[in-house]
Structure formats: C-alpha cells, structure tokens
Design a protein around this motif. Structure first.
Motif, PDB file in Angstrom:
ATOM      1  N   ARG A   1       0.883  -1.582   0.311  1.00  0.00           N
ATOM      2  CA  ARG A   1       0.056   0.122  -0.282  1.00  0.00           C
ATOM      3  C   ARG A   1       1.131   1.531   0.261  1.00  0.00           C
ATOM      4  O   ARG A   1       0.203   2.319   0.639  1.00  0.00           O
ATOM      5  N   ASP A   2       2.206   1.125   0.043  1.00  0.00           N
ATOM      6  CA  ASP A   2       2.957   2.015   0.016  1.00  0.00           C
ATOM      7  C   ASP A   2       2.500   3.365  -1.156  1.00  0.00           C
ATOM      8  O   ASP A   2       2.490   5.003  -0.950  1.00  0.00           O
ATOM      9  N   GLY A   3       2.003   3.062  -2.139  1.00  0.00           N
ATOM     10  CA  GLY A   3       1.517   4.432  -2.772  1.00  0.00           C
ATOM     11  C   GLY A   3       0.916   4.758  -2.891  1.00  0.00           C
ATOM     12  O   GLY A   3       0.376   6.177  -2.489  1.00  0.00           O
ATOM     13  N   ASP A   4      -0.179   4.155  -2.571  1.00  0.00           N
ATOM     14  CA  ASP A   4      -1.851   4.862  -1.436  1.00  0.00           C
ATOM     15  C   ASP A   4      -1.204   5.949  -0.497  1.00  0.00           C
ATOM     16  O   ASP A   4      -1.308   6.897  -0.101  1.00  0.00           O
ATOM     17  N   VAL A   5      -0.056   5.085   0.447  1.00  0.00           N
ATOM     18  CA  VAL A   5       0.268   5.991   1.498  1.00  0.00           C
ATOM     19  C   VAL A   5       1.116   7.469   1.247  1.00  0.00           C
ATOM     20  O   VAL A   5       0.578   8.656   1.359  1.00  0.00           O
TER      21      VAL A   5
ATOM     22  N   ASP B   1       0.899   8.808  -1.360  1.00  0.00           N
ATOM     23  CA  ASP B   1      -0.314   9.500  -2.046  1.00  0.00           C
ATOM     24  C   ASP B   1      -1.198  10.614  -0.531  1.00  0.00           C
ATOM     25  O   ASP B   1      -1.232  11.587  -0.875  1.00  0.00           O
ATOM     26  N   ARG B   2      -1.402  10.193   0.182  1.00  0.00           N
ATOM     27  CA  ARG B   2      -2.351  10.500   1.075  1.00  0.00           C
ATOM     28  C   ARG B   2      -1.888  11.088   1.889  1.00  0.00           C
ATOM     29  O   ARG B   2      -1.982  12.037   2.824  1.00  0.00           O
TER      30      ARG B   2
ATOM     31  N   ILE C   1       5.880   4.522   4.898  1.00  0.00           N
ATOM     32  CA  ILE C   1       6.435   4.329   3.857  1.00  0.00           C
ATOM     33  C   ILE C   1       7.265   3.279   4.170  1.00  0.00           C
ATOM     34  O   ILE C   1       7.599   3.659   4.400  1.00  0.00           O
TER      35      ILE C   1
END
Length: 221
Positions: A26-30, A32-33, A57
């Motif tokens: 989920r690094d990409g979503d994190v 972005d958040r 991350i």
C-alpha cells in the motif's frame, strides 16, 4: 531425522514478513495520502525531514530480493553485516534469519526515522531476532563513522544518493572478497554509486541481479 534450521520458516518470522509485505503493497496509496515529497522537492529538505516525511512508507526490498540476501549471508557466513536503511525491518529480518541459521555473526543496521526504528525493534523482538540485531538510530554517516571493525557484508538500501557516501565511509573496513549489495538499480539517484562499483579501477567486480528493481552485487577486489 534432524531438521536443518531455517528461520525464515519460523511462524513468527513468516507472519511478520507477510504482515509487512502486505503493508508495503500500500506504499503508493500511503505516499499519496501523506503527501510524500516529490523528487523536485527533495533538494530543499534535510535528510531528517525526508525521513520524517516518509515514516509511514515501507520502501522494502522485494520478497525475492530478501530471499537472495538470506542465501548470500548463509553462503558467506559474515561475522558482521552492516545495513544502511532498515526502514520497517523487512530486509533486516532476512539478513538476521541467515545470521541466526549460520550460528554466528551479528547485524548493525541504521535508520533515521524514529518511528521506523521503533517499529523495527518491536518486530525484531517479536520474531526472536533482536539478540543478533543492533539498530543505530540517526544519520548513518554519523552512526557508522566510529565503526572500528571489519565489515564482512554490506547491504545498502537507504536514500540512494547517500549509498556512495556510506560505501566510501566504510571502504577502509572492507576486506578483499567482501560482498556489497545495493537495492533499486533502476533509480536515477543510485547512478553515481553504480558508476563507482562498476569500474574495476575502484576495486570492485560488480554484477546486476535482475530481481524487481534490481540488486547490484559487488565483490571487493
């Protein structure tokens, strides 16, 4: 029949790795958040500010990369493994499992983020690997500066633009035959490091291992 030790198969270890790899997915979503800094912004931030911005991350080695690290440490049986950049401890768990199964050796790993260092220590304790791992919290260029012992295996997976400075710092402690491994050969910031280790005039014989973003495996000549 005696079963040979294989710490990666220990339920505590496998469960921790499964949990961490799931979180890392989920690094990409994190990113972005939390608004992780883009490449153009990084030059304006200190190393500590970058570490704090990326504290949620994982940025891990790949699963295959971790297994490769395990095999390399099992094969070379280093007395001291030094790692630049533990993050949440995925790569360190693989390294420590190999050290445990070798029955000898220890690991010094570095981490600038207090959040990540604390979480990694908790993981090492929960997996029973904390007795072979020491976490040096802070700037690796400072925490490793006083190292006065040979480094038998070096893994570089912190900020890519700092991999070459960390290597240069530790080069006096690298004996001929020592393996130096760096992750993410596809990232532009690692280019100066790769130029250094791929030039035999600098005392290395280097090969790229094609796993995920690539591992550069260099033997000190």
């Amino acid at each position: 029949m005696t079963t040979n030790p294989h710490t990666l198969a220990d339920p505590r270890v496998s469960a921790a790795l499964t949990r961490m790899f799931a979180a890392a997915a989920r690094d990409g979503d994190v990113a972005d958040r939390v608004g992780a800094p883009h490449r153009a912004e990084r030059d304006r931030l200190t190393a500590q500010q970058l570490a704090d911005a990326a504290q949620d991350i994982y940025m891990p080695v790949s699963a295959d990369g971790g297994r490769l690290l395990y095999n390399l440490v099992r094969a070379t049986r280093p007395a001291l493994v030094v790692e630049f950049g533990t993050s949440y401890g995925i790569s360190t768990v693989h390294l420590a499992a190999a050290v445990r199964d070798n029955g000898t050796g220890r690991i010094l790993t570095t981490e600038m983020s207090h959040t990540k260092a604390a979480a990694a220590r908790d993981t090492f304790g929960a997996t029973g690997l904390d007795d072979v791992v020491t976490v040096l919290e802070g700037d690796a260029l400072h925490t490793l500066a006083e190292l006065g012992t040979p480094v038998d295996f070096l893994f570089l997976d912190g900020w890519k633009d700092l991999c070459l400075p960390v290597l240069r710092l530790l080069e006096p402690h690298l004996a001929p035959g020592t393996l130096v491994v760096a992750d993410d050969v596809d990232l532009p910031d690692l280019a100066p490091y790769l130029d250094h280790v791929r030039d035999t005039a600098n005392g290395y014989h280097s090969v790229t291992f094609p796993v995920e973003d690539g591992l550069e495996i260099s033997c000190r000549l």
